[in-house]
Design a protein around this motif. Structure first.
Motif, PDB file in Angstrom:
ATOM      1  N   GLU A 100      10.929   2.584   5.595  1.00  8.38           N
ATOM      2  CA  GLU A 100      10.331   1.060   5.592  1.00  8.38           C
ATOM      3  C   GLU A 100      11.171   0.394   6.728  1.00  8.38           C
ATOM      4  O   GLU A 100      12.389   0.754   6.760  1.00  8.38           O
ATOM      5  N   ALA A 101      10.345  -0.326   7.686  1.00  9.04           N
ATOM      6  CA  ALA A 101      11.225  -0.893   8.804  1.00  9.04           C
ATOM      7  C   ALA A 101      12.309  -1.982   8.366  1.00  9.04           C
ATOM      8  O   ALA A 101      13.276  -2.230   9.045  1.00  9.04           O
ATOM      9  N   VAL A 145       0.800  -1.211  -0.165  1.00  5.48           N
ATOM     10  CA  VAL A 145       0.026  -0.010  -0.100  1.00  5.48           C
ATOM     11  C   VAL A 145       0.725   1.313   0.030  1.00  5.48           C
ATOM     12  O   VAL A 145       0.678   2.250  -0.615  1.00  5.48           O
ATOM     13  N   ARG A 202      12.805   3.355  11.435  1.00 10.39           N
ATOM     14  CA  ARG A 202      11.835   3.402  12.332  1.00 10.39           C
ATOM     15  C   ARG A 202      11.686   4.618  12.854  1.00 10.39           C
ATOM     16  O   ARG A 202      12.330   5.360  13.256  1.00 10.39           O
ATOM     17  N   GLY A 245      -8.964  -7.057   0.888  1.00  7.76           N
ATOM     18  CA  GLY A 245      -8.094  -6.157   1.613  1.00  7.76           C
ATOM     19  C   GLY A 245      -7.248  -5.136   0.624  1.00  7.76           C
ATOM     20  O   GLY A 245      -7.274  -3.632   1.151  1.00  7.76           O
ATOM     21  N   PHE A 246      -6.383  -5.562   0.062  1.00  6.00           N
ATOM     22  CA  PHE A 246      -5.413  -4.779  -0.802  1.00  6.00           C
ATOM     23  C   PHE A 246      -6.326  -4.056  -1.692  1.00  6.00           C
ATOM     24  O   PHE A 246      -5.995  -2.704  -2.136  1.00  6.00           O
ATOM     25  N   ASN A 247      -7.177  -4.554  -2.234  1.00  4.70           N
ATOM     26  CA  ASN A 247      -7.932  -4.070  -3.507  1.00  4.70           C
ATOM     27  C   ASN A 247      -8.813  -2.605  -2.969  1.00  4.70           C
ATOM     28  O   ASN A 247      -8.783  -1.737  -3.397  1.00  4.70           O
ATOM     29  N   GLY A 276     -10.750 -11.666  -0.652  1.00  2.33           N
ATOM     30  CA  GLY A 276      -9.772 -11.005  -1.277  1.00  2.33           C
ATOM     31  C   GLY A 276      -9.865  -9.567  -1.522  1.00  2.33           C
ATOM     32  O   GLY A 276      -9.689  -8.806  -2.803  1.00  2.33           O
ATOM     33  N   ASN A 325      -3.570  -1.441   5.614  1.00  2.00           N
ATOM     34  CA  ASN A 325      -3.817  -2.466   6.966  1.00  2.00           C
ATOM     35  C   ASN A 325      -4.110  -1.415   8.146  1.00  2.00           C
ATOM     36  O   ASN A 325      -4.622  -1.921   9.060  1.00  2.00           O
ATOM     37  N   ALA A 376      -5.306 -11.767  -5.051  1.00  2.00           N
ATOM     38  CA  ALA A 376      -6.285 -11.327  -5.922  1.00  2.00           C
ATOM     39  C   ALA A 376      -6.497 -10.155  -6.234  1.00  2.00           C
ATOM     40  O   ALA A 376      -6.791  -9.373  -5.296  1.00  2.00           O
TER      41      ALA A 376
HETATM   42  C1  LIG Z   1      -4.211 -14.897   4.222  1.00  3.74           C
HETATM   43  C2  LIG Z   1      -4.477 -13.662   3.478  1.00  3.74           C
HETATM   44  C3  LIG Z   1      -4.732 -13.679   2.147  1.00  3.74           C
HETATM   45  C4  LIG Z   1      -5.020 -12.254   1.493  1.00  3.74           C
HETATM   46  N1  LIG Z   1      -5.443 -12.233   0.149  1.00  3.74           N
HETATM   47  C5  LIG Z   1      -5.723 -11.260  -0.237  1.00  3.74           C
HETATM   48  C6  LIG Z   1      -6.111 -11.078  -1.628  1.00  3.74           C
HETATM   49  O1  LIG Z   1      -6.133 -12.144  -2.240  1.00  3.74           O
HETATM   50  N2  LIG Z   1      -6.602  -9.867  -2.235  1.00  3.74           N
HETATM   51  C7  LIG Z   1      -6.683  -8.736  -1.248  1.00  3.74           C
HETATM   52  O2  LIG Z   1      -6.838  -7.532  -1.980  1.00  3.74           O
HETATM   53  N3  LIG Z   1      -6.051  -8.786  -0.256  1.00  3.74           N
HETATM   54  C8  LIG Z   1      -5.631  -9.861   0.348  1.00  3.74           C
HETATM   55  N4  LIG Z   1      -5.148  -9.843   1.466  1.00  3.74           N
HETATM   56  C9  LIG Z   1      -4.894  -8.592   2.239  1.00  3.74           C
HETATM   57  C10 LIG Z   1      -3.587  -7.807   1.785  1.00  3.74           C
HETATM   58  O3  LIG Z   1      -2.559  -8.757   2.174  1.00  3.74           O
HETATM   59  C11 LIG Z   1      -3.460  -6.707   2.791  1.00  3.74           C
HETATM   60  O4  LIG Z   1      -4.321  -5.938   2.519  1.00  3.74           O
HETATM   61  C12 LIG Z   1      -2.290  -5.976   2.222  1.00  3.74           C
HETATM   62  O5  LIG Z   1      -1.157  -6.873   2.603  1.00  3.74           O
HETATM   63  C13 LIG Z   1      -1.948  -4.727   3.302  1.00  3.74           C
HETATM   64  O6  LIG Z   1      -0.717  -3.792   2.865  1.00  3.74           O
HETATM   65  P1  LIG Z   1       0.055  -2.819   3.727  1.00  3.74           P
HETATM   66  O7  LIG Z   1       0.847  -2.498   2.876  1.00  3.74           O
HETATM   67  O8  LIG Z   1      -1.280  -1.939   4.379  1.00  3.74           O
HETATM   68  O9  LIG Z   1       0.292  -3.551   5.115  1.00  3.74           O
HETATM   69  P2  LIG Z   1       1.665  -4.546   5.176  1.00  3.74           P
HETATM   70  O10 LIG Z   1       1.469  -5.434   4.191  1.00  3.74           O
HETATM   71  O11 LIG Z   1       1.362  -5.163   6.515  1.00  3.74           O
HETATM   72  O12 LIG Z   1       3.043  -3.570   5.150  1.00  3.74           O
HETATM   73  C14 LIG Z   1       3.428  -2.825   6.074  1.00  3.74           C
HETATM   74  C15 LIG Z   1       4.638  -2.334   6.038  1.00  3.74           C
HETATM   75  O13 LIG Z   1       5.103  -1.336   6.984  1.00  3.74           O
HETATM   76  C16 LIG Z   1       6.438  -1.866   7.471  1.00  3.74           C
HETATM   77  N5  LIG Z   1       6.203  -1.180   8.838  1.00  3.74           N
HETATM   78  C17 LIG Z   1       5.779  -1.926  10.036  1.00  3.74           C
HETATM   79  N6  LIG Z   1       5.899  -1.158  11.109  1.00  3.74           N
HETATM   80  C18 LIG Z   1       7.052  -0.141  10.595  1.00  3.74           C
HETATM   81  C19 LIG Z   1       7.323   1.032  11.223  1.00  3.74           C
HETATM   82  N7  LIG Z   1       7.225   1.503  12.575  1.00  3.74           N
HETATM   83  N8  LIG Z   1       8.312   2.055  10.356  1.00  3.74           N
HETATM   84  C20 LIG Z   1       8.286   1.724   8.976  1.00  3.74           C
HETATM   85  N9  LIG Z   1       7.784   0.611   8.675  1.00  3.74           N
HETATM   86  C21 LIG Z   1       6.930  -0.324   9.231  1.00  3.74           C
HETATM   87  C22 LIG Z   1       6.301  -3.244   7.379  1.00  3.74           C
HETATM   88  O14 LIG Z   1       7.878  -3.875   7.627  1.00  3.74           O
HETATM   89  C23 LIG Z   1       5.765  -3.391   6.098  1.00  3.74           C
HETATM   90  O15 LIG Z   1       6.570  -3.505   5.147  1.00  3.74           O
HETATM   91  C24 LIG Z   1      -4.787 -11.100   2.259  1.00  3.74           C
HETATM   92  C25 LIG Z   1      -4.305 -11.142   3.566  1.00  3.74           C
HETATM   93  C26 LIG Z   1      -4.299 -12.406   4.074  1.00  3.74           C
HETATM   94  C27 LIG Z   1      -3.822 -12.421   5.314  1.00  3.74           C
END
Ligand SMILES: Cc1cc2nc3c(=O)[nH]c(=O)nc-3n(C[C@H](O)[C@H](O)[C@H](O)COP(=O)(O)OP(=O)(O)OC[C@H]3O[C@@H](n4cnc5c(N)ncnc54)[C@H](O)[C@@H]3O)c2cc1C
Length: 417
Positions: free
Chosen positions: A45-46, A24, A147, A318-320, A316, A306, A67
Motif C-alpha cells: 500500500e502506497a 478492495v 510503491r 462501485g464497491f459492491n 452506489g 477501481n 452503501a
Molecule cells: C462520491 C462517491 C460515493 C461512492 N459511494 C459508493 C457507495 O455508496 N457504494 C459503493 O459500492 N461504492 C461507492 N463508491 C465507489 C467506491 O468508493 C469505490 O468503488 C471503492 O472505493 C474502490 O476501492 P478500491 O480499493 O478499488 O480503490 P481505492 O479506494 O482508490 O484504493 C486504492 C488504494 O491503492 C493505493 N495505491 C495507489 N497507488 C498505489 C501504488 N502505486 N502502489 C501501492 N498502492 C497504491 C491507494 O493509496 C489506495 O489505498 C463511491 C464513490 C464515490 C466517488
C-alpha cells in the motif's frame, strides 16, 4: 515486453501480491486468508497504514459512508466480517425514487423484495477499522508505505521491485488494486479508458428534522442525481449521507457556498420529505468519470476494483460490484489451488473474468445509463421515464427487479437460472 529468465537467490516468494490496500485490495486479502489454503500473501500500500490497535473509531458528524448491497452482506457474512460491520450499519428498508419537476415516483420495500434490508449504509471509518483489525490478525504480510517501481513478467510469475527498497519479490500472481487510473497497470501497458461526465459528486452528512425511517432517497434532476442515504443517529439527531451530482461549475459554486446557503439550495432541490435540513458536515467533492481498464486478466496478473472499473456513484454500485468480483476471484483461485492447477494461469484467470463479465457489463450500463436518461430534458424522454417510474410503482414485478439489481443479485440469478 522482454521476459526475464531467472530470479535472484535472495528473492522472496509469494503466491499472491496485492498492489493497493484500499477497501478492495484488503477485502481480497481477507477473503483469501479466510479460505485456509495457506496462501502466502503480500499486500503493498502506497500510504502508511495506521496500526490497527491505534485505529480508533470515533463516530463523527463528518464521517464518509458507503452503501453496501445485500449481496455484499452475504459475502461479508461468508468471510465472518459481517457481525462486526453490522454493529454500526444503518439498514435501508425502503428506496424512494423520484424525478424532480415530474410526476414519476416509486418506492421499493425490503419486505416486498423478501429481505430484511435492501442494503446498508456503513461509515468508511468503521469499515476501515473492521478490515484493518482483521488484516492485522491474519497471516497476510503488509508493507505500507510501499510503491511498485517495476514489474517484470518471468517464465513463471512476476518479479516486483519497490521504490526505496532492495527487496526482490516474486509473485505467482499479482493483483493490481491501486485505484482508478492505475499507475501500476499503466506500467504493464494496460491503459485506462476514461470518459469524464463533466460532473462532480459532492458528499456530506446532513442533519435532518424528521426520522428517515431507513429510507434511501434517490432523486433525479436535470443537472444530475442526488442520493440521501440513512445513517445512524448522531448526538440525538437524524442524519443522512448526501451524494449530490452537479456539473463541474455548479459543484464548484456549491463547494464555495456558506453552510447556510448550501443547505438552502439543497432544501430547494430535495424538498421537505425529511423536514427542515438542519446542519451540513464537511463537504468533499469528486470529479466523476467512467474509467475502465483495457485488460483485466493476463497470465499471472489481474486488475481489480477501481483500477478495473470506476463508476458513477449514482446507484452506489462501485464497491459492491468490486466485492462481487473479489468473491468470485477468490473462489476460482481457491478451487484451482484445491485441484492442484496453476492458479495464475491464463485459463484459470479467464474463468474468473468470464464469470464476472455479465455482472460487470450490466452494472456499468446501469450506472452509466441511469443519470444520462434522467438528465435528458425532452418531453418524450421525460414521459418515458415518468411512465417507467409510474409503472414501477404499479408493477410489483418491475419494482422487485429494480430492487434485485440494487441488491446486486440480478447477474447472479441470470448465471444460475
Ligand atoms: C462520491 C462517491 C460515493 C461512492 N459511494 C459508493 C457507495 O455508496 N457504494 C459503493 O459500492 N461504492 C461507492 N463508491 C465507489 C467506491 O468508493 C469505490 O468503488 C471503492 O472505493 C474502490 O476501492 P478500491 O480499493 O478499488 O480503490 P481505492 O479506494 O482508490 O484504493 C486504492 C488504494 O491503492 C493505493 N495505491 C495507489 N497507488 C498505489 C501504488 N502505486 N502502489 C501501492 N498502492 C497504491 C491507494 O493509496 C489506495 O489505498 C463511491 C464513490 C464515490 C466517488
Amino acid at each position: 515486453m522482454v521476459e526475464a529468465q531467472t530470479v535472484q537467490t535472495d528473492t522472496e516468494y509469494y503466491d499472491i501480491v496485492i498492489v493497493g490496500g484500499g477497501m478492495v485490495g484488503i477485502s481480497l486479502a481477507l477473503l483469501l486468508a479466510h479460505q485456509q489454503h495457506s496462501w502466502k500473501i503480500l499486500l503493498l500500500e502506497a500510504q502508511a497504514f495506521q496500526a490497527a490497535d491505534k485505529f480508533e473509531y470515533r463516530p463523527s458528524f463528518d464521517a464518509r459512508s458507503t452503501a453496501v448491497s445485500w449481496s455484499s452482506r452475504k459475502i461479508f457474512e461468508a468471510s465472518q466480517l459481517w457481525d462486526a460491520l453490522q454493529s454500526h450499519a444503518s439498514p435501508i428498508h425502503h428506496i424512494h425514487v423520484s424525478d424532480r419537476g415530474h410526476l414519476g415516483l416509486t418506492r421499493i420495500d425490503a419486505a416486498e423484495a423478501g429481505v430484511d434490508a435492501l442494503g446498508y449504509v456503513i461509515e468508511n471509518s468503521w469499515m476501515g477499522r473492521v478490515l484493518m483489525e482483521r488484516l492485522a490478525a491474519s497471516d497476510v504480510e503488509v508493507v505500507a508505505p510501499a510503491r511498485v517501481a517495476s514489474m517484470t513478467p518471468l517464465k513463471q510469475g512476476m518479479s516486483i521491485a519497490l521504490d526505496d527498497s532492495e527487496r526482490n519479490i516474486h509473485a505467482a500472481l499479482v493483483v493490481i488494486a491501486d485505484g482508478a487510473q492505475s499507475q501500476t497497470a499503466q506500467k504493464m501497458g494496460i491503459q485506462s479508458n476514461t470518459q469524464p461526465y463533466g460532473q462532480q459528486g459532492i458528499i456530506a452528512n446532513i442533519a435532518v428534522e424528521k426520522p428517515h425511517d431507513g429510507t434511501a432517497y434517490e432523486r433525479f434532476t436535470e443537472q444530475g442525481p442526488m442520493a440521501m442515504l440513512p445513517l445512524p443517529d448522531f448526538e440525538g439527531s437524524a442524519r443522512c449521507a448526501l451524494v449530490w451530482t452537479k456539473p463541474n461549475e455548479v459543484a464548484e459554486q456549491l463547494m464555495a457556498a456558506t453552510d447556510d446557503a448550501f443547505l438552502q439550495l439543497l432544501q430547494d432541490s430535495f424538498g421537505y420529505r425529511l423536514g427542515q435540513l438542519q446542519k451540513v458536515g464537511t463537504r468533499h467533492s469528486y470529479p466523476l468519470a467512467l474509467t475502465t481498464a483495457s485488460e483485466q486478466v493476463r497470465r499471472n496478473l489481474v486488475v481489480l476494483g477501481n483500477a478495473a472499473h470506476s463508476l458513477h456513484p449514482v446507484a452506489g454500485q462501485g464497491f459492491n460490484l468490486s466485492l462481487r468480483d473479489v468473491a468470485v476471484l477468490a473462489e476460482v483461485l481457491g478451487k484451482a489451488r484445491l485441484q492442484g492447477v496453476d492458479f495464475a494461469s491464463l485459463d484459470v484467470l479467464q474463468r474468473y473474468q468470464s464469470r464476472q463479465l455479465r455482472d460487470q457489463q450490466n452494472t456499468l450500463l446501469f450506472s452509466d445509463g441511469l443519470p444520462k436518461l434522467f438528465a435528458k430534458a425532452s418531453s418524450t424522454v421525460a414521459f418515458g421515464r415518468n411512465a417507467g417510474l409510474l409503472m414501477m410503482d404499479l408493477s410489483p414485478g418491475l419494482r422487485a427487479g429494480f430492487a434485485q439489481f440494487g441488491m446486486g443479485m440480478v447477474a447472479k440469478e441470470a448465471e444460475h437460472g
